[in-house]
Design a protein around this motif. Structure first.
Motif, PDB file in Angstrom:
ATOM      1  N   GLY A 220       0.800  -1.212   0.000  1.00 20.54           N
ATOM      2  CA  GLY A 220       0.000   0.000   0.000  1.00 20.54           C
ATOM      3  C   GLY A 220       0.837   1.268   0.000  1.00 20.54           C
ATOM      4  N   ALA A 221       0.232   2.343  -0.519  1.00 20.92           N
ATOM      5  CA  ALA A 221       0.909   3.636  -0.583  1.00 20.92           C
ATOM      6  C   ALA A 221      -0.131   4.710  -0.842  1.00 20.92           C
ATOM      7  N   PRO A 222       0.171   5.963  -0.539  1.00 23.80           N
ATOM      8  CA  PRO A 222      -0.736   7.051  -0.922  1.00 23.80           C
ATOM      9  C   PRO A 222      -0.915   7.062  -2.435  1.00 23.80           C
ATOM     10  N   ALA A 223      -2.163   7.087  -2.877  1.00 21.55           N
ATOM     11  CA  ALA A 223      -2.435   6.963  -4.301  1.00 21.55           C
ATOM     12  C   ALA A 223      -1.840   8.100  -5.112  1.00 21.55           C
ATOM     13  N   LEU A 224      -1.896   9.336  -4.569  1.00 24.14           N
ATOM     14  CA  LEU A 224      -1.350  10.488  -5.288  1.00 24.14           C
ATOM     15  C   LEU A 224       0.172  10.401  -5.377  1.00 24.14           C
ATOM     16  N   ALA A 225       0.813  10.000  -4.309  1.00 29.45           N
ATOM     17  CA  ALA A 225       2.265   9.868  -4.323  1.00 29.45           C
ATOM     18  C   ALA A 225       2.697   8.793  -5.310  1.00 29.45           C
ATOM     19  N   ALA A 226       1.931   7.698  -5.364  1.00 26.56           N
ATOM     20  CA  ALA A 226       2.243   6.636  -6.320  1.00 26.56           C
ATOM     21  C   ALA A 226       2.089   7.132  -7.751  1.00 26.56           C
ATOM     22  N   ALA A 227       1.085   7.997  -7.982  1.00 27.05           N
ATOM     23  CA  ALA A 227       0.898   8.564  -9.319  1.00 27.05           C
ATOM     24  C   ALA A 227       2.071   9.443  -9.698  1.00 27.05           C
ATOM     25  N   ALA A 228       2.588  10.220  -8.740  1.00 27.04           N
ATOM     26  CA  ALA A 228       3.744  11.067  -9.019  1.00 27.04           C
ATOM     27  C   ALA A 228       4.976  10.229  -9.338  1.00 27.04           C
ATOM     28  N   THR A 229       5.143   9.140  -8.611  1.00 28.89           N
ATOM     29  CA  THR A 229       6.265   8.237  -8.875  1.00 28.89           C
ATOM     30  C   THR A 229       6.146   7.613 -10.260  1.00 28.89           C
TER      31      THR A 229
END
Length: 259
Positions: A220-229
């Motif tokens: 799991g991870a913050p969805a927005l942070a994963a999108a930025a990555t």
């Protein structure tokens, strides 16, 4: 008198190893009978190996269809001899099959030799997704979760991401419908196996969606942070807009769950 573990090991070697070389040694451990030990072991070995072969055919139906049953059985028999079952569960039988195909691939084989190996990995992942804990019974995340900075998502155990050098989707569809298998086209393909309502499906993904799912991971991870990555080297705004529109379908397909 050998203990039970030694007796079981000897009999397993006899029924899964090369025959009839191992039957004589194991036959000496059997109780007297009107039928010779070699004959008794032969009957059991053939029946036992036939069940193992049938299990591998069922777990890798597309690979069997592509190779043809005769060629597939030759590889499967070699695998059973090299990697005999280590647990009572038939589900565990094919766990090392893709790696064994890789290890036994001739050193001078071309890239086409990767085709059966990658197909075996794909079908093994498919089989694993049938048994892993999935999204069924869980409360689905809100479809607009990507718009919330604190929203977190993760992949369920039933979602598997694979980078492939071949497009196997037409082959899998043909085999599922009982049609002749087409030869997969060689092209880089990003896919995810997912389960929804206990049905497994294969999803071909764009590089951005694949990278986003990989960034989420099973932890799991913050969805927005994963999108930025995932947007590294791409337009972050375009990827985020695509993910916002795609997320409801990804949730419905069982690709992601709430963290």
């Amino acid at each position: 008198m050998p203990d039970l573990a030694d007796l079981q090991a000897a009999l397993q070697q006899a029924v899964t190893g090369p025959a009839p070389e191992t039957w004589g040694r194991a036959g000496a451990l059997l109780a007297p009978s009107p039928m010779s030990p070699e004959r008794r072991l032969s009957l059991y070995a053939h029946g036992y190996r036939a069940r193992l072969l049938d299990s591998l055919r069922r777990e890798f139906p597309a690979l069997c269809a592509l190779m043809g049953s005769t060629v597939f059985d030759l590889f499967a028999e070699g695998y059973i001899e090299a990697c005999p079952p280590g647990t009572p569960s038939l589900h565990d039988l094919g766990g090392r099959f893709p790696a064994w195909l890789e290890q036994t691939r001739p050193a001078d084989a071309g890239e086409e030799a990767q085709l059966p190996i990658q197909l075996a990995r794909l079908e093994r992942a498919w089989s694993g997704a049938l048994r892993a804990p999935g999204p069924e019974g869980l409360t689905p995340p809100p479809p607009d979760l990507l718009l919330h900075p604190s929203g977190r998502l993760k992949l369920p155990g039933t979602t598997v991401l694979l980078r492939l050098d071949f497009d196997f989707a037409p082959l899998l569809a043909a085999v599922a419908e009982g049609n002749p298998p087409p030869t997969p086209q060689a092209r880089p393909t990003l896919v995810a196996i997912a389960r929804s309502n206990y049905r497994i499906s294969l999803h071909t993904l764009s590089p951005g969606r694949f990278a986003w799912l990989r960034a989420l991971g099973h932890d799991g991870a913050p969805a927005l942070a994963a999108a930025a990555t995932a947007a590294e080297g791409e337009d972050p705004g375009a990827l985020l807009a695509d993910l916002v529109l795609w997320l409801p379908m990804a949730i419905q397909a069982g690709l992601v769950i709430a963290d």
